[in-house]
Design a protein around this motif. Sequence first.
Motif, PDB file in Angstrom:
ATOM      1  N   MET A  13       0.858  -1.186   0.000  1.00  0.00           N
ATOM      2  CA  MET A  13       0.000   0.000   0.000  1.00  0.00           C
ATOM      3  C   MET A  13       0.895   1.238   0.000  1.00  0.00           C
ATOM      4  SD  MET A  13      -2.862   0.848   2.906  1.00  0.00           S
ATOM      5  CE  MET A  13      -4.241   1.935   2.589  1.00  0.00           C
ATOM      6  N   LYS A  14       0.504   2.246  -0.727  1.00  0.00           N
ATOM      7  CA  LYS A  14       1.248   3.493  -0.711  1.00  0.00           C
ATOM      8  C   LYS A  14       1.114   4.136   0.669  1.00  0.00           C
ATOM      9  CE  LYS A  14       1.630   7.885  -3.219  1.00  0.00           C
ATOM     10  NZ  LYS A  14       1.030   8.743  -4.274  1.00  0.00           N
ATOM     11  N   LEU A  15       2.210   4.632   1.195  1.00  0.00           N
ATOM     12  CA  LEU A  15       2.189   5.147   2.566  1.00  0.00           C
ATOM     13  C   LEU A  15       1.194   6.291   2.733  1.00  0.00           C
ATOM     14  CD1 LEU A  15       5.063   5.545   5.045  1.00  0.00           C
ATOM     15  CD2 LEU A  15       3.631   7.534   4.603  1.00  0.00           C
ATOM     16  N   SER A  16       1.110   7.190   1.787  1.00  0.00           N
ATOM     17  CA  SER A  16       0.168   8.301   1.916  1.00  0.00           C
ATOM     18  C   SER A  16      -1.278   7.807   1.941  1.00  0.00           C
ATOM     19  CB  SER A  16       0.366   9.318   0.791  1.00  0.00           C
ATOM     20  OG  SER A  16       0.179   8.717  -0.473  1.00  0.00           O
TER      21      SER A  16
ATOM     22  N   ASP B 145       6.566  14.988  10.530  1.00  0.00           N
ATOM     23  CA  ASP B 145       7.170  15.504   9.305  1.00  0.00           C
ATOM     24  C   ASP B 145       7.469  14.314   8.396  1.00  0.00           C
ATOM     25  OD1 ASP B 145       8.217  17.546   7.680  1.00  0.00           O
ATOM     26  OD2 ASP B 145      10.262  17.172   8.421  1.00  0.00           O
ATOM     27  N   ILE B 146       6.929  14.341   7.159  1.00  0.00           N
ATOM     28  CA  ILE B 146       7.038  13.171   6.294  1.00  0.00           C
ATOM     29  C   ILE B 146       7.683  13.551   4.956  1.00  0.00           C
ATOM     30  CG2 ILE B 146       5.827  11.200   5.305  1.00  0.00           C
ATOM     31  CD1 ILE B 146       3.535  11.710   7.201  1.00  0.00           C
ATOM     32  N   PRO B 147       8.899  13.097   4.691  1.00  0.00           N
ATOM     33  CA  PRO B 147       9.567  13.383   3.411  1.00  0.00           C
ATOM     34  C   PRO B 147       8.786  12.832   2.218  1.00  0.00           C
ATOM     35  CG  PRO B 147      11.153  12.590   5.038  1.00  0.00           C
ATOM     36  CD  PRO B 147       9.783  12.368   5.620  1.00  0.00           C
TER      37      PRO B 147
ATOM     38  N   ARG C  96       5.521   8.412  -0.741  1.00  0.00           N
ATOM     39  CA  ARG C  96       5.180   7.595  -1.907  1.00  0.00           C
ATOM     40  C   ARG C  96       5.715   6.165  -1.814  1.00  0.00           C
ATOM     41  NH1 ARG C  96       9.010  11.394  -4.037  1.00  0.00           N
ATOM     42  NH2 ARG C  96      11.009  10.403  -4.577  1.00  0.00           N
ATOM     43  N   ALA C  97       6.341   5.837  -0.697  1.00  0.00           N
ATOM     44  CA  ALA C  97       6.894   4.494  -0.515  1.00  0.00           C
ATOM     45  C   ALA C  97       5.773   3.460  -0.391  1.00  0.00           C
ATOM     46  CB  ALA C  97       7.772   4.458   0.725  1.00  0.00           C
ATOM     47  N   ASN C  98       6.057   2.238  -0.787  1.00  0.00           N
ATOM     48  CA  ASN C  98       5.115   1.139  -0.628  1.00  0.00           C
ATOM     49  C   ASN C  98       5.399   0.406   0.684  1.00  0.00           C
ATOM     50  OD1 ASN C  98       3.663   1.397  -3.098  1.00  0.00           O
ATOM     51  ND2 ASN C  98       5.434   0.544  -4.176  1.00  0.00           N
ATOM     52  N   ILE C  99       4.355   0.125   1.431  1.00  0.00           N
ATOM     53  CA  ILE C  99       4.487  -0.550   2.718  1.00  0.00           C
ATOM     54  C   ILE C  99       3.499  -1.712   2.785  1.00  0.00           C
ATOM     55  CG2 ILE C  99       5.296   1.479   3.999  1.00  0.00           C
ATOM     56  CD1 ILE C  99       2.387   1.875   4.929  1.00  0.00           C
TER      57      ILE C  99
END
Length: 312
Positions: free
Chosen positions: A6-9, A168-170, A175-178
């Motif tokens: 799943m995309k982190l956002s 704070d989220i870079p 957009r990372a997958n988790i």
Amino acid sequence: MSVSDMKLSDYLAQFLVKQRVAHVFQIIGGASVHMVHSIAKRKDIDYVCVQHEQAGAMAAEAYARVTKNIGVAMATSGPGMTNLITGIGCAYFDSTPTLYITGQVNTFESKNGRDVRQVGFQETDIVSIVKPLTKFAAKIDNPNDVRYLLEKAIYIAKSGRPGPVLLDIPMDVQRANIDPLKLRKFNPLEIHSDVDSETNLLKKVKESIDLIKHAKRPVVIAGGAIRYADQLDIFEKFVNLLGFPVVSTWSGIDALHHDHPLYVGQIGVYGNRGANFTVQNSDLIISIGSRLDTRITGGKPETFARAANSSG
């Protein structure tokens, strides 16, 4: 990508929905675009585009007060995130549970301890800036920490004396997958409570009862934390049981309706003369939900309620 990825956002948006958050206040920016897009895709949560991040921060605080749930505001990097600070300060001083989420430059663009002013565009160390004004602030560098830090932030914001938290989220983390099923959880037992032991509490209750029994001119001071704790009904029952006159602080002005027969008025620098005299001539003060700052005690705290004992 596995079926569980799943995309982190997207996970962030889903997490907010599970917290019963229906609206997020924000101004879009390049560093927060993934999070905004993930919210926009869902039908069970929406974002409100404000005209300035400061307005969004304050709207999140108002949202928390009205809904009795956590309020959320979001901003992009640089001036977007620094514009939140005044609203964060309001939430901190008024003990309002709020979550502020900021978009940050990619982790590979971060200065990472190097002695330079910035590397990424509008790179700003918002976590260090807001730490004195938040209960908790952290940067999510590792995508697998997202659940842990979100749960920790929400818990801290709502527990004890409530207040604001910031994550704070870079962009590359957003957009990372988790794999949501493999994310570590937060355990509230990690945070040690500073609440008095049961023995100490019983001792304080006994001392308070003894003071009440011997008081001739008692008064109750109603502070803003009565409303923050959602205890207005219980407070009124307590007042009716005691039968003592009640005065209010500035932030506690609505703790008891003003036509109540025991309500005298507001005290302090901006208070009523009669209410202030009630306190000054009392021999016992029961202060509930107020820290009795100098706006209440006056410029010379040693002269405040000069003949009174106190039970807080």
